[in-house]
Scaffold this motif. Structure first.
Motif, mmCIF file in Angstrom:
data_model
loop_
_atom_site.group_PDB
_atom_site.id
_atom_site.type_symbol
_atom_site.label_atom_id
_atom_site.label_comp_id
_atom_site.label_asym_id
_atom_site.label_seq_id
_atom_site.Cartn_x
_atom_site.Cartn_y
_atom_site.Cartn_z
ATOM 1 N N ASP A 225 0.820 -1.207 0.000
ATOM 2 C CA ASP A 225 0.000 0.000 0.000
ATOM 3 C C ASP A 225 0.854 1.257 0.000
ATOM 4 O O ASP A 225 0.393 2.342 0.316
ATOM 5 C CB ASP A 225 -0.974 -0.004 1.175
ATOM 6 C CG ASP A 225 -0.272 0.023 2.532
ATOM 7 O OD1 ASP A 225 0.967 -0.113 2.565
ATOM 8 O OD2 ASP A 225 -0.959 0.174 3.560
ATOM 9 N N SER A 226 2.151 1.100 -0.333
ATOM 10 C CA SER A 226 3.085 2.209 -0.575
ATOM 11 C C SER A 226 3.489 2.969 0.678
ATOM 12 O O SER A 226 3.786 4.166 0.622
ATOM 13 C CB SER A 226 2.508 3.189 -1.612
ATOM 14 O OG SER A 226 2.255 2.524 -2.826
ATOM 15 N N ASP A 227 3.497 2.270 1.832
ATOM 16 C CA ASP A 227 4.117 2.863 3.008
ATOM 17 C C ASP A 227 4.961 1.802 3.716
ATOM 18 O O ASP A 227 4.916 0.619 3.384
ATOM 19 C CB ASP A 227 3.094 3.501 3.946
ATOM 20 C CG ASP A 227 1.990 2.544 4.376
ATOM 21 O OD1 ASP A 227 2.216 1.308 4.376
ATOM 22 O OD2 ASP A 227 0.895 3.029 4.725
ATOM 23 N N ALA A 228 5.754 2.242 4.687
ATOM 24 C CA ALA A 228 6.752 1.382 5.312
ATOM 25 C C ALA A 228 6.170 0.667 6.518
ATOM 26 O O ALA A 228 5.930 1.272 7.568
ATOM 27 C CB ALA A 228 7.969 2.220 5.726
ATOM 28 N N ASP A 229 5.914 -0.633 6.371
ATOM 29 C CA ASP A 229 5.553 -1.469 7.510
ATOM 30 C C ASP A 229 6.845 -1.912 8.209
ATOM 31 O O ASP A 229 7.941 -1.810 7.653
ATOM 32 C CB ASP A 229 4.756 -2.676 7.031
ATOM 33 C CG ASP A 229 3.557 -2.271 6.182
ATOM 34 O OD1 ASP A 229 2.743 -1.467 6.663
ATOM 35 O OD2 ASP A 229 3.470 -2.736 5.027
ATOM 36 N N LEU A 230 6.724 -2.416 9.431
ATOM 37 C CA LEU A 230 7.905 -2.732 10.241
ATOM 38 C C LEU A 230 7.801 -4.145 10.791
ATOM 39 O O LEU A 230 6.795 -4.502 11.423
ATOM 40 C CB LEU A 230 8.016 -1.730 11.394
ATOM 41 C CG LEU A 230 9.158 -1.948 12.395
ATOM 42 C CD1 LEU A 230 10.523 -1.785 11.720
ATOM 43 C CD2 LEU A 230 9.029 -0.968 13.563
ATOM 44 N N TYR A 231 8.851 -4.942 10.553
ATOM 45 C CA TYR A 231 8.901 -6.305 11.090
ATOM 46 C C TYR A 231 10.105 -6.412 12.007
ATOM 47 O O TYR A 231 11.233 -6.062 11.621
ATOM 48 C CB TYR A 231 9.009 -7.315 9.951
ATOM 49 C CG TYR A 231 8.858 -8.762 10.386
ATOM 50 C CD1 TYR A 231 7.722 -9.191 11.071
ATOM 51 C CD2 TYR A 231 9.841 -9.700 10.103
ATOM 52 C CE1 TYR A 231 7.565 -10.512 11.458
ATOM 53 C CE2 TYR A 231 9.689 -11.035 10.483
ATOM 54 C CZ TYR A 231 8.556 -11.428 11.161
ATOM 55 O OH TYR A 231 8.405 -12.740 11.546
ATOM 56 N N LEU A 232 9.874 -6.888 13.241
ATOM 57 C CA LEU A 232 10.918 -6.992 14.245
ATOM 58 C C LEU A 232 11.216 -8.452 14.553
ATOM 59 O O LEU A 232 10.289 -9.238 14.807
ATOM 60 C CB LEU A 232 10.497 -6.274 15.532
ATOM 61 C CG LEU A 232 10.160 -4.797 15.417
ATOM 62 C CD1 LEU A 232 9.834 -4.226 16.794
ATOM 63 C CD2 LEU A 232 11.305 -4.013 14.775
ATOM 64 N N GLY A 233 12.514 -8.806 14.564
ATOM 65 C CA GLY A 233 12.933 -10.155 14.878
ATOM 66 C C GLY A 233 13.533 -10.230 16.265
ATOM 67 O O GLY A 233 14.520 -9.547 16.557
ATOM 68 N N ASN A 234 12.932 -11.060 17.131
ATOM 69 C CA ASN A 234 13.343 -11.146 18.530
ATOM 70 C C ASN A 234 14.060 -12.453 18.841
ATOM 71 O O ASN A 234 13.618 -13.537 18.444
ATOM 72 C CB ASN A 234 12.130 -11.037 19.456
ATOM 73 C CG ASN A 234 11.551 -9.634 19.487
ATOM 74 O OD1 ASN A 234 12.268 -8.662 19.303
ATOM 75 N ND2 ASN A 234 10.257 -9.535 19.711
ATOM 76 N N ASP A 235 15.163 -12.336 19.564
ATOM 77 C CA ASP A 235 15.805 -13.502 20.156
ATOM 78 C C ASP A 235 14.883 -14.028 21.269
ATOM 79 O O ASP A 235 14.090 -13.282 21.836
ATOM 80 C CB ASP A 235 17.165 -13.093 20.724
ATOM 81 C CG ASP A 235 18.058 -14.272 21.027
ATOM 82 O OD1 ASP A 235 17.675 -15.409 20.712
ATOM 83 O OD2 ASP A 235 19.149 -14.045 21.585
ATOM 84 N N LYS A 236 15.012 -15.305 21.591
ATOM 85 C CA LYS A 236 14.185 -15.928 22.633
ATOM 86 C C LYS A 236 12.699 -15.819 22.324
ATOM 87 O O LYS A 236 11.861 -15.776 23.222
ATOM 88 C CB LYS A 236 14.452 -15.309 24.018
ATOM 89 C CG LYS A 236 15.923 -15.113 24.345
ATOM 90 C CD LYS A 236 16.720 -16.402 24.228
ATOM 91 C CE LYS A 236 18.190 -16.158 24.538
ATOM 92 N NZ LYS A 236 19.044 -17.319 24.199
ATOM 93 N N GLY A 237 12.365 -15.799 21.043
ATOM 94 C CA GLY A 237 10.990 -15.571 20.650
ATOM 95 C C GLY A 237 10.084 -16.768 20.760
ATOM 96 O O GLY A 237 8.925 -16.704 20.330
ATOM 97 N N THR A 238 10.582 -17.876 21.318
ATOM 98 C CA THR A 238 9.697 -19.015 21.527
ATOM 99 C C THR A 238 8.678 -18.740 22.623
ATOM 100 O O THR A 238 7.677 -19.439 22.733
ATOM 101 C CB THR A 238 10.510 -20.272 21.887
ATOM 102 O OG1 THR A 238 11.423 -19.962 22.942
ATOM 103 C CG2 THR A 238 11.302 -20.761 20.676
ATOM 104 N N SER A 239 8.922 -17.719 23.430
ATOM 105 C CA SER A 239 7.914 -17.266 24.390
ATOM 106 C C SER A 239 6.929 -16.371 23.661
ATOM 107 O O SER A 239 7.327 -15.468 22.927
ATOM 108 C CB SER A 239 8.584 -16.473 25.514
ATOM 109 O OG SER A 239 7.631 -15.711 26.224
ATOM 110 N N PRO A 240 5.620 -16.584 23.826
ATOM 111 C CA PRO A 240 4.638 -15.734 23.143
ATOM 112 C C PRO A 240 4.839 -14.248 23.412
ATOM 113 O O PRO A 240 4.562 -13.423 22.551
ATOM 114 C CB PRO A 240 3.300 -16.236 23.699
ATOM 115 C CG PRO A 240 3.566 -17.652 24.090
ATOM 116 C CD PRO A 240 4.983 -17.670 24.599
#
Length: 579
Positions: A225-240
């Motif tokens: 949709d022509s704007d910047a979405d943000l995806y964050l990658g977390n360590d220890k992410g097996t916890s919800p």
């Protein structure tokens, strides 16, 4: 818009290489032979450079059309600043560049924060103040960290740039690996104020994730949709509570957490993020690295959701993954997937439209067995295929030069941005040959603590031309070009750019015809507005000097540009030169 706001460098498409196309060894390691002697510190969890990898970036720092190389991670803190001398041979400029030592250097990204047409450098540090350097040209840099307000001293990891609020000024996200004993530093979302300063708005926007051990961030327009979405990658992410997070940009920089709705939690110990349209359905897929339980491939369904297809694709890897990236190394029109690993050899997954993918790392000679953390890609030698830089602990930086892609055709695009976003960060490109489409997005900050070259590369197989090229800029402006020859690097300008008088997306001799008529009359109104590069309401020698630069980019131009058109006008008061 004035042409002077869009003077990008001459793009070189010369062919070169140290081995013939289709050689027996697709990649050859040539760092030392090409002048790159950058040794990475060994793993040291108790001090020295960041124990979780040292970033590497390709960026054209001197605006000469080829990618230069930036690297951190040396024990002595010296930053590797390597000028590409042409043809992929480098000279180290650290001694004269004005860059201080960064003994805790972690990651590096390049972006034009001030809209002046060159790439500035941002370095994250591990438990030391981050460093921000303004590019003053000629490989000279000035430390502007304090005045910009970017000297956060947390456990800095990856960073990424994007225009989150649509004002064309690039904003900066910094990942801090918090949620450790006595470590409480939140992530930072620095909004560019347009005056050389930034304001941290992470908390107010709800995206600082103050309790998350974030290692990597990626701005990507996953919903197109022509704007910047943000995806964050977390360590220890097996916890919800610590899973990865997808934030959808609602417009104007307001974000909504759509992790559950999109199916992008991943639930991994995330170290690296790759984004690309691996399946060629026109939507960006996401691949995230993990500990030995398996990396995760999320296929974009084009309806706002992602499907976990890790097992079906056979790309779990089962090591400890770090940086990862998509690239079409052999120019066959299908991207491969490179994965750095610290316990097993690096993977290089080949996918040609039929699952499962196949690890071809050993046969193409990029299965580095060392503890690899960071990687970036660029066409360092201008021969039309993508090369790889790989950073491994306790090893010299590897520079894998591609010999294979020269056997097939390619097309590349140097996209100019609108407003202050001069390098079109966040723009998306779709290229069609026959009924087959490929798509790419321009990123600043990617993989893991690193950055790829910003020139956009497509493998084209045996196609002599791209039948259709669609470019969509942040904010939604777009243009469609047709029948562009392959084995060329094409400059692409936004729709409203001065100089492109016939509106076909570039500046060529057809535009000169219009320019000549406008110069003869001196008129800068109506159809002649495209020739008024400095926006002073006339067309003179100053405008011509700007027009010549744009004209010189065109791949089909084999002779020198024509002279300034002869006119009968009186002396122009603006230039002081009788035209």
């Amino acid at each position: 818009m004035a042409l002077c706001a869009l003077l990008l460098p001459l793009i070189s498409t010369s062919l070169s290489g140290r081995a013939s196309a289709g050689s027996a060894v697709p990649f050859t390691e040539e760092a030392g032979a090409r002048g790159v002697t950058h040794w990475i510190a060994p793993l040291d969890p108790f001090g020295g450079p960041d124990p979780l990898g040292a970033g590497v970036a390709f960026a054209d720092l001197d605006s000469d059309g080829d990618p230069d190389l930036i690297a951190v991670g040396r024990t002595d803190g010296v930053v590797g600043i390597y000028e590409n001398l042409a043809g992929g041979f480098f000279a180290h400029r650290a001694a004269t560049a004005g860059i201080p030592l960064i003994p805790d250097g972690s990651g590096v990204t390049a972006a034009d924060y001030d809209g002046d047409g060159d790439l500035d450098l941002f370095f994250t540090s591990h438990f030391a103040p981050n460093l921000f350097l303004r590019n003053d040209g000629a490989f000279q840099f000035t430390d502007v960290t304090a005045e910009a307000g970017l000297g956060d001293a947390g456990p800095g990891m990856g960073s990424a740039w994007g225009d989150v609020n649509g004002d064309t000024w690039l904003d900066l996200f910094v990942a801090n690996r918090t949620n450790l004993p006595i470590v409480t530093d939140p992530n930072r979302m620095y909004i560019n104020n347009g005056d050389g300063t930034f304001t941290d708005a992470g908390e107010s926007l709800g995206i600082d994730r103050a309790n998350d051990p974030t290692l990597v961030a990626a701005f990507l327009d996953y919903d197109r949709d022509s704007d910047a979405d943000l995806y964050l990658g977390n360590d220890k992410g097996t916890s919800p509570a610590l899973q990865n997070h997808m934030f959808q940009n609602q417009g104007g920089g307001a974000f909504l957490d759509v992790t559950e709705a999109t199916g992008t939690a991943a639930n991994v110990h995330c170290m690296g993020i790759a984004a690309g349209d691996w399946t060629r359905n026109g939507w960006q897929d996401i691949y995230v690295t993990n500990i030995p339980v398996g990396n995760v491939l999320l296929l974009n369904q084009g309806d706002g959701t992602f499907l976990d297809f890790s097992h079906g694709a056979a790309v779990e890897s089962f090591g400890i993954g770090w940086a990862t990236l998509f690239l079409d190394y052999d120019n066959d029109g299908w991207e491969e997937l490179y994965v750095c690993d610290s316990v097993v050899p690096n993977r290089f997954y080949d996918y040609d439209g039929s699952w499962p993918a196949t690890d071809i790392g050993p046969q193409v000679a990029v299965a580095d067995p060392s503890a690899s953390f960071c990687a970036a890609t660029a066409d360092i030698d201008g021969d039309g295929d993508l090369d790889l830089a790989v950073m491994s602990a306790g090893q010299p930086l590897r520079l894998y030069v591609n010999q294979e892609g020269q056997a097939r055709r390619w097309i590349r695009f140097a996209v100019s941005g609108d407003g202050h976003n001069r390098f079109a960060i966040g723009a998306q490109l779709d290229v069609r040959v026959g009924e087959v489409w490929q798509m790419r997005e321009i990123f600043a900050g990617s993989n893991y603590k690193s950055q790829n070259e910003m020139i956009v590369h497509f493998g084209m197989g045996d196609a002599l031309a791209a039948d259709e090229v669609r470019v969509t800029w942040p904010g939604g402006a777009s243009r469609t070009l047709e029948d562009l020859a392959t084995n060329e690097t094409w400059p692409i300008l936004p729709p409203d750019v001065a100089g492109d008088c016939d509106g076909d997306g570039d500046v060529d001799l057809l535009d000169y015809t219009v320019f000549a008529a406008c110069a003869a009359s001196g008129d800068a109104a109506g159809s002649c507005a495209c020739a008024d590069g400095d926006d002073d309401e006339d067309v003179d020698l100053i405008d011509w000097s700007m027009f010549q630069v744009l004209l010189s980019w065109h791949p089909s131009l084999t002779a020198s540009p024509p002279a300034f058109p002869t006119t009968s006008r009186a002396e122009n008061a603006d230039s002081g030169v009788d035209s």
